[in-house]
Design a protein around this motif. Structure first.
Motif, PDB file in Angstrom:
ATOM      1  N   LEU A  51     107.684  47.923  22.974  1.00 14.71           N
ATOM      2  CA  LEU A  51     106.409  47.705  22.287  1.00 14.71           C
ATOM      3  C   LEU A  51     105.912  46.270  22.411  1.00 14.71           C
ATOM      4  N   TYR A  52     106.855  45.326  22.412  1.00 13.01           N
ATOM      5  CA  TYR A  52     106.453  43.922  22.420  1.00 13.01           C
ATOM      6  C   TYR A  52     107.577  43.090  23.028  1.00 13.01           C
ATOM      7  N   VAL A  53     107.187  42.109  23.839  1.00 11.09           N
ATOM      8  CA  VAL A  53     108.126  41.169  24.455  1.00 11.09           C
ATOM      9  C   VAL A  53     107.711  39.764  24.056  1.00 11.09           C
ATOM     10  N   GLY A  54     108.663  38.974  23.612  1.00  9.09           N
ATOM     11  CA  GLY A  54     108.369  37.593  23.241  1.00  9.09           C
ATOM     12  C   GLY A  54     109.524  36.676  23.611  1.00  9.09           C
ATOM     13  N   LYS A  55     109.245  35.389  23.635  1.00 10.59           N
ATOM     14  CA  LYS A  55     110.282  34.400  23.950  1.00 10.59           C
ATOM     15  C   LYS A  55     110.437  33.455  22.769  1.00 10.59           C
ATOM     16  N   ALA A  56     111.554  32.755  22.719  1.00  9.61           N
ATOM     17  CA  ALA A  56     111.803  31.837  21.611  1.00  9.61           C
ATOM     18  C   ALA A  56     112.783  30.761  22.046  1.00  9.61           C
ATOM     19  N   LYS A  57     112.566  29.565  21.540  1.00  7.34           N
ATOM     20  CA  LYS A  57     113.542  28.501  21.752  1.00  7.34           C
ATOM     21  C   LYS A  57     114.767  28.707  20.879  1.00  7.34           C
ATOM     22  N   ASN A  58     114.532  29.336  19.713  1.00  6.40           N
ATOM     23  CA  ASN A  58     115.612  29.664  18.789  1.00  6.40           C
ATOM     24  C   ASN A  58     115.382  31.107  18.345  1.00  6.40           C
ATOM     25  N   LEU A  59     116.169  32.027  18.872  1.00  2.06           N
ATOM     26  CA  LEU A  59     115.937  33.445  18.610  1.00  2.06           C
ATOM     27  C   LEU A  59     116.045  33.776  17.126  1.00  2.06           C
ATOM     28  N   ARG A  60     117.016  33.200  16.437  1.00  2.00           N
ATOM     29  CA  ARG A  60     117.192  33.516  15.022  1.00  2.00           C
ATOM     30  C   ARG A  60     115.981  33.076  14.204  1.00  2.00           C
ATOM     31  N   ALA A  61     115.517  31.858  14.468  1.00  6.22           N
ATOM     32  CA  ALA A  61     114.371  31.349  13.703  1.00  6.22           C
ATOM     33  C   ALA A  61     113.113  32.168  13.999  1.00  6.22           C
ATOM     34  N   ARG A  62     112.947  32.553  15.260  1.00  3.50           N
ATOM     35  CA  ARG A  62     111.734  33.288  15.627  1.00  3.50           C
ATOM     36  C   ARG A  62     111.747  34.708  15.071  1.00  3.50           C
ATOM     37  N   LEU A  63     112.855  35.416  15.233  1.00  3.45           N
ATOM     38  CA  LEU A  63     112.906  36.812  14.792  1.00  3.45           C
ATOM     39  C   LEU A  63     112.892  36.936  13.274  1.00  3.45           C
ATOM     40  N   SER A  64     113.345  35.903  12.576  1.00  6.84           N
ATOM     41  CA  SER A  64     113.321  35.969  11.115  1.00  6.84           C
ATOM     42  C   SER A  64     111.896  36.106  10.591  1.00  6.84           C
ATOM     43  N   ASN A  65     110.919  35.622  11.357  1.00  9.06           N
ATOM     44  CA  ASN A  65     109.525  35.761  10.943  1.00  9.06           C
ATOM     45  C   ASN A  65     109.095  37.224  10.907  1.00  9.06           C
ATOM     46  N   TYR A  66     109.643  38.040  11.826  1.00 15.96           N
ATOM     47  CA  TYR A  66     109.270  39.452  11.868  1.00 15.96           C
ATOM     48  C   TYR A  66     109.938  40.254  10.757  1.00 15.96           C
ATOM     49  N   PHE A  67     111.067  39.760  10.237  1.00 19.53           N
ATOM     50  CA  PHE A  67     111.806  40.500   9.224  1.00 19.53           C
ATOM     51  C   PHE A  67     111.600  39.926   7.828  1.00 19.53           C
ATOM     52  N   ALA A  68     110.518  39.186   7.658  1.00 18.61           N
ATOM     53  CA  ALA A  68     110.124  38.726   6.324  1.00 18.61           C
ATOM     54  C   ALA A  68     109.648  39.939   5.515  1.00 18.61           C
ATOM     55  N   PRO A  69     109.510  39.826   4.196  1.00 14.91           N
ATOM     56  CA  PRO A  69     108.981  40.950   3.403  1.00 14.91           C
ATOM     57  C   PRO A  69     107.678  41.476   3.999  1.00 14.91           C
ATOM     58  N   LEU A  70     107.553  42.796   4.091  1.00 10.12           N
ATOM     59  CA  LEU A  70     106.439  43.402   4.820  1.00 10.12           C
ATOM     60  C   LEU A  70     105.081  43.008   4.261  1.00 10.12           C
ATOM     61  N   HIS A  71     104.982  42.827   2.936  1.00  8.84           N
ATOM     62  CA  HIS A  71     103.678  42.511   2.356  1.00  8.84           C
ATOM     63  C   HIS A  71     103.204  41.107   2.743  1.00  8.84           C
ATOM     64  N   THR A  72     104.115  40.269   3.267  1.00 11.44           N
ATOM     65  CA  THR A  72     103.717  38.915   3.675  1.00 11.44           C
ATOM     66  C   THR A  72     103.285  38.848   5.135  1.00 11.44           C
ATOM     67  N   LEU A  73     103.509  39.919   5.895  1.00 15.10           N
ATOM     68  CA  LEU A  73     103.181  39.909   7.317  1.00 15.10           C
ATOM     69  C   LEU A  73     101.708  40.186   7.547  1.00 15.10           C
ATOM     70  N   HIS A  74     101.223  39.690   8.673  1.00 17.82           N
ATOM     71  CA  HIS A  74      99.879  40.036   9.119  1.00 17.82           C
ATOM     72  C   HIS A  74      99.812  41.553   9.298  1.00 17.82           C
ATOM     73  N   GLU A  75      98.638  42.142   9.017  1.00 17.78           N
ATOM     74  CA  GLU A  75      98.496  43.590   9.051  1.00 17.78           C
ATOM     75  C   GLU A  75      98.967  44.180  10.378  1.00 17.78           C
ATOM     76  N   ARG A  76      98.598  43.539  11.472  1.00 15.81           N
ATOM     77  CA  ARG A  76      98.905  44.122  12.784  1.00 15.81           C
ATOM     78  C   ARG A  76     100.363  43.865  13.181  1.00 15.81           C
ATOM     79  N   THR A  77     100.903  42.747  12.740  1.00 15.06           N
ATOM     80  CA  THR A  77     102.335  42.521  12.952  1.00 15.06           C
ATOM     81  C   THR A  77     103.136  43.545  12.161  1.00 15.06           C
ATOM     82  N   ARG A  78     102.688  43.839  10.957  1.00 18.95           N
ATOM     83  CA  ARG A  78     103.371  44.848  10.137  1.00 18.95           C
ATOM     84  C   ARG A  78     103.339  46.213  10.813  1.00 18.95           C
ATOM     85  N   ARG A  79     102.217  46.540  11.443  1.00 23.00           N
ATOM     86  CA  ARG A  79     102.120  47.825  12.139  1.00 23.00           C
ATOM     87  C   ARG A  79     103.078  47.880  13.326  1.00 23.00           C
TER      88      ARG A  79
END
Length: 664
Positions: free
Chosen positions: A31-59
């Motif tokens: 569904l989505y491909v991304g890169k990161a200098k620090n994988l843990r720091a970057r992916l933690s943004n996607y696993f934040a509480p769902l109500h705090t995510l942008h609508e389309r990121t949440r989808r």
């Protein structure tokens, strides 16, 4: 909805090294491909509480069922791997590129024994050197026709070349002077290769040297009275001038750069890529992008550069890349490009000078391309039909909204409040039915919107057009029957017989004509307001107070492009590529444009009226004042001495202008 994703990795599972990650759905599709200098720091943004995510990121994260990552050795390797996987998987949530067309190029087949120049759209010819792209194919042919007059290289096909070299007879293009290769029997393979090198050098930007050399040879031949040779050199110089006139010198002659002008909105973007070689614009490429996730301008630049140079050869990467905004990993991108080019590459933002001017030109072209892309998409019949159908389903309407009206309120710091009404029928704008409103007294935008809609809805017919006509027919029949009875009674009274005859003649054959409805009285199937829940609530109140609750209503909020319905706690989120969302966005943008235009005209009219009250100040001087000071605010701040500096305005008149503006 649960506030945590079931596939969220456990603490400590995600590494902290650079890498590339992939989100997959239940079927294993990326569904989505991304890169990161620090994988843990970057992916933690996607696993934040769902109500705090942008609508389309949440989808995206709720559609996905798993996430995986690959650790790499450096940030540059992550760039390369991300580009490779995006090309391989075409993830739906990554930005998607659409070239306006397949552009023609001029190609020199340097890998051949006798290289030839051709027009092609194929970018994968082994060993070929490309120039362009060109906006039109005839532009490539015209350039080649001029270039072979100066640098006569091979133009014939490979089959003609092989036949000519085998038989010793010139190829047909060579016989008519259209081919200058060894197959024309005029030059050797080595001599032809030298001419090809000059051809490539000229197209790469080394035009000054050839102009000087040809001019010197022409003068030498003329001095030696070899006028035939001088005429040949003259014709070649004219051909060079004709080629150069097609690509004006816009930057210093030693400039090799690519400029990217970018215009974007919440759903899409347009990119204008200017290829500058030797200080001249040698090619232009236009690309449109569909954005599924909300990404920043810096991230968009990152994606554009990866896509542009991911498959490029060393000769296609310039020394300098000019962008409107530096991506966060600009240093890694520079290193990546340097590896591909074999020489140093810099990525910069042009701040001032000729480069900044050219970048602004590219940006203006991108803005126009984006507007054209949206207009074409809206005007396409298939897209319009799908947009109206999708809108009907998304909003839960009984029928497709064939007539939609959109409203926007505009003001300047609470003054000059105006509103606009734009009308779309069958998905197309009906500019003859646009309306603008002045709002004399208001407390805020919602109050202004309520006032405007109450005024608008007061003109909507409560009856259906067919019902109105039917009622008129019935009424006419009743009137006719009553008049006939009256005539029979009148016949008994001889005193009024003449008048009765006249009445009979007048009503003997009653004619019923259909009443023509004013356009402003047509009822829309859908009202759209620019704004979120507060604006929708105000519009719903106006519909209820005016007795037109049968009209559907929604609002489109610009921040996240979400669709708000009256009384709903959460908005409707349409896919970024939805035709319905494009239609609503176009409605909102058109209403905003129309409101701003009306407000500007009104402000200009107001200041013109104020200045027109000054004795001795006519229309020409008012126009000169506004042009000189640039704005009403600047004119209001100007002193009488500064106003006097304008030709035709003396101290007395300047003092009167200053006093009138101070009392405004």
């Amino acid at each position: 909805m649960a506030n945590a994703l079931p596939y969220k990795p456990k603490p400590g599972e995600i590494p902290t090294q650079p890498g590339v990650y992939r989100f997959r759905d239940a079927e294993g599709r990326v569904l989505y491909v991304g890169k990161a200098k620090n994988l843990r720091a970057r992916l933690s943004n996607y696993f934040a509480p769902l109500h705090t995510l942008h609508e389309r990121t949440r989808r995206m994260v709720t559609t996905a069922t798993s996430v995986e990552w690959t650790v790499v050795g450096s940030d540059v390797e992550s760039l390369q791997l991300e580009y490779m996987w995006i090309q391989e998987f075409s993830p739906p949530f990554n930005v998607r590129y659409k070239d306006d067309k397949s552009y023609p190029y001029m190609a020199i087949t340097l890998a051949d024994e006798a290289p030839r120049v051709i027009v092609t759209r194929n970018r994968r010819i082994p060993g070929a050197r490309y120039f362009g792209p060109y906006p039109k194919i005839w532009a490539v042919h015209d350039t080649i026709d001029l270039m072979i007059k100066v640098f006569p290289i091979r133009t014939c096909s490979d089959a003609s070349y092989k036949k000519a070299m085998a038989t010793g007879r010139p190829c047909f293009p060579g016989q008519i002077g259209r081919c200058g290769g060894p197959c024309s029997m005029k030059v050797t393979v080595e001599e032809h290769r030298a001419i090809v090198d000059d051809f490539v050098a000229f197209m790469s930007g080394g035009d000054a040297r050839f102009t000087r050399e040809l001019t010197a040879r022409m003068r030498e031949a003329s001095a030696a009275m070899d006028y035939e040779s001088a005429a040949v050199y003259r014709d070649r110089l004219q051909a060079i001038d004709a080629v150069l006139s097609r690509s004006a010198l816009v930057l210093p002659s030693d400039t090799d750069a690519d400029l990217f002008g970018i215009a974007e909105d919440e759903l899409s973007a347009a990119v204008q890529h200017f290829v500058v070689r030797g200080g001249r614009v040698r090619g232009v490429r236009a690309t449109t992008i569909d954005k599924e996730l909300d990404i920043s301008g810096a991230d968009l630049v990152d994606q554009v550069l990866q896509r542009t140079y991911g498959g490029a050869g060393a000769g296609e990467i310039p020394r300098q890349v000019l962008v409107p905004e530096l991506p966060g990993d600009a240093a890694d991108l520079e290193e990546w490009l340097q590896e591909r080019r074999g020489k140093r590459v810099s990525i910069q933002v042009a701040q001032r000078g000729a480069k900044a001017d050219l970048l602004r030109t590219a940006t203006i072209n991108a803005q126009q391309a984006l507007m054209l892309h949206k207009t074409r998409r809206t005007s396409d019949y298939t897209s319009r039909t799908k947009a109206l159908t999708d809108l009907q389903l998304a909003l839960g309407l009984d029928e497709a909204p064939l007539r939609i009206e959109c409203y926007d309120v505009s003001h300047l710091s609470g003054t000059n409040v105006v509103a606009s009404m734009v009308v779309f029928e069958d998905g197309l704008p009906r500019k003859d039915q646009y309306r603008s409103f002045g709002v004399p007294e208001t407390t805020d935008d919602t109050d202004s919107l309520y006032q405007v809609l109450m005024r608008r809805l007061a003109h909507v017919d409560r009856d259906d057009p067919a019902e109105v006509v039917g009622a008129e027919v019935v009424a006419a029949e009743v009137v006719a029957a009553e008049v006939v009875e009256a005539v029979e009674a009148v016949e008994v009274a001889a005193a009024v017989e003449a008048e009765a005859v006249e009445v009979v003649e007048a009503v003997e054959e009653p004619v019923v004509t259909e009443r023509k409805r004013p356009r402003f009285a047509y009822r829309p199937q859908l009202l759209v307001v620019d704004g979120g829940a507060p604006q929708v609530a105000a519009a719903a109140r106006a519909l209820e107070d005016s007795g037109h609750t049968e009209i559907a209503l929604c609002g489109i909020a610009k921040r996240l492009e979400e669709i708000w319905l009256p009384g709903e706690e959460y908005p409707v989120i349409l896919p970024r590529t939805s035709e319905a969302l494009y239609l609503l966005q176009r409605l909102r943008d058109e209403a905003h444009r129309f409101a701003i235009t009306h407000q500007r005209k009104r402000r200009k009219r107001d200041i013109t009226t104020v200045l027109g009250e000054v004795p001795g100040l006519g229309e020409a001087r008012i126009k000169a004042l506004l042009k000189h000071f640039g704005s009403v605010a600047a004119l209001s701040r100007a002193s009488a001495e500064e106003i006097t500096a304008l030709p035709g305005i003396g101290p007395k008149l300047a003092a009167a202008i200053e006093q009138r503006l101070a009392n405004r």
